[in-house]
Design a protein around this motif. Structure first.
Motif, PDB file in Angstrom:
ATOM      1  N   GLY A 161      -1.259   9.869   0.983  1.00  0.00           N
ATOM      2  CA  GLY A 161      -1.992   9.868  -0.718  1.00  0.00           C
ATOM      3  C   GLY A 161      -0.826  10.517  -1.360  1.00  0.00           C
ATOM      4  O   GLY A 161       0.289  10.913  -1.128  1.00  0.00           O
ATOM      5  N   LEU A 162      -1.452  10.766  -2.771  1.00  0.00           N
ATOM      6  CA  LEU A 162      -0.623  11.425  -3.641  1.00  0.00           C
ATOM      7  C   LEU A 162      -1.592  12.366  -4.429  1.00  0.00           C
ATOM      8  O   LEU A 162      -2.272  12.430  -5.278  1.00  0.00           O
ATOM      9  N   ILE A 217      -4.291  10.070  -5.643  1.00  0.00           N
ATOM     10  CA  ILE A 217      -4.536   9.053  -4.621  1.00  0.00           C
ATOM     11  C   ILE A 217      -4.929   9.403  -3.456  1.00  0.00           C
ATOM     12  O   ILE A 217      -4.362  10.204  -2.932  1.00  0.00           O
ATOM     13  N   MET A 239      -8.085   1.402  -8.033  1.00  0.00           N
ATOM     14  CA  MET A 239      -6.840   0.628  -6.955  1.00  0.00           C
ATOM     15  C   MET A 239      -7.263  -0.933  -7.428  1.00  0.00           C
ATOM     16  O   MET A 239      -8.292  -1.232  -7.308  1.00  0.00           O
ATOM     17  N   CYS A 283       0.856  -1.162   0.059  1.00  0.00           N
ATOM     18  CA  CYS A 283       0.095   0.027  -0.055  1.00  0.00           C
ATOM     19  C   CYS A 283       0.816   1.196   0.029  1.00  0.00           C
ATOM     20  O   CYS A 283       0.447   2.227  -0.498  1.00  0.00           O
ATOM     21  N   GLN A 284       1.990   1.381   0.871  1.00  0.00           N
ATOM     22  CA  GLN A 284       2.934   2.438   0.881  1.00  0.00           C
ATOM     23  C   GLN A 284       3.242   3.173  -0.390  1.00  0.00           C
ATOM     24  O   GLN A 284       3.264   4.251  -0.570  1.00  0.00           O
ATOM     25  N   ASN A 285       3.482   2.325  -1.382  1.00  0.00           N
ATOM     26  CA  ASN A 285       3.848   2.988  -2.724  1.00  0.00           C
ATOM     27  C   ASN A 285       3.044   3.984  -3.349  1.00  0.00           C
ATOM     28  O   ASN A 285       3.340   5.023  -3.818  1.00  0.00           O
ATOM     29  N   CYS A 286       1.613   3.722  -3.208  1.00  0.00           N
ATOM     30  CA  CYS A 286       0.796   4.586  -3.628  1.00  0.00           C
ATOM     31  C   CYS A 286       0.090   5.876  -2.330  1.00  0.00           C
ATOM     32  O   CYS A 286       0.141   6.785  -2.594  1.00  0.00           O
ATOM     33  N   HIS A 287      -0.163   5.102  -1.454  1.00  0.00           N
ATOM     34  CA  HIS A 287      -0.745   5.944  -0.425  1.00  0.00           C
ATOM     35  C   HIS A 287       0.214   6.625   0.485  1.00  0.00           C
ATOM     36  O   HIS A 287      -0.230   7.473   1.537  1.00  0.00           O
TER      37      HIS A 287
END
Length: 140
Positions: A54-55, A59, A98, A44-48
């Motif tokens: 978030g991004l 995201i 997602m 999850c960390q790569n996106c959130h």
């Protein structure tokens, strides 16, 4: 040298006493939370983000404590099936996809426990049994 050994033994006894004072539910929560941190980091960390931020507008963040209140059942389904389309988080709209995650129910319980008790959230433990019950009611 003897002082260091005795000091080390005293420190070990001190930590053993503190650990033994924890309740079974506290120990179970700690296990779920720490294992959930590992699942979060790998899936999850790569996106959130590392802090659930978030991004930007792409995201959604995981910091909306109002959203997560009582949201655990929905999270289990979203982890299993993924999400696509428009969602609103913290008064902001996000649209995207997602992907579904290939996680076991215990991994889902662990990461839900982690997410809902991190980033300003405090929801308590969400168990493997609760995930399995939630997954029975998922609509695809």
């Amino acid at each position: 040298m003897k002082g260091k050994i005795i000091g080390g033994i005293c420190l070990l006894v001190f930590f053993a006493m503190i650990y033994s004072c924890q309740s079974d539910s506290s120990i179970e929560y700690s296990r779920y939370y720490s294992a959930g941190a590992v699942v979060y980091q790998s899936h999850c960390q790569n996106c959130h983000g590392d802090k659930g931020q978030g991004l930007n507008g792409l995201i959604p963040p995981l910091t909306d404590t109002v959203l997560f209140k009582g949201y655990n059942n929905k999270l289990a389904c979203q982890l299993k099936n993924g999400i696509s389309g428009k969602i609103s988080v913290g008064g902001r709209n996000f649209e995207g996809t997602m992907p579904a995650l290939d996680l076991s129910p215990i991994e889902m319980a662990q990461v839900i426990t982690y997410i809902t008790n991190s980033f300003g959230n405090k929801q308590g433990i969400f168990t493997d049994d609760q995930v399995q019950n939630a997954l029975k009611n998922c609509s695809k």
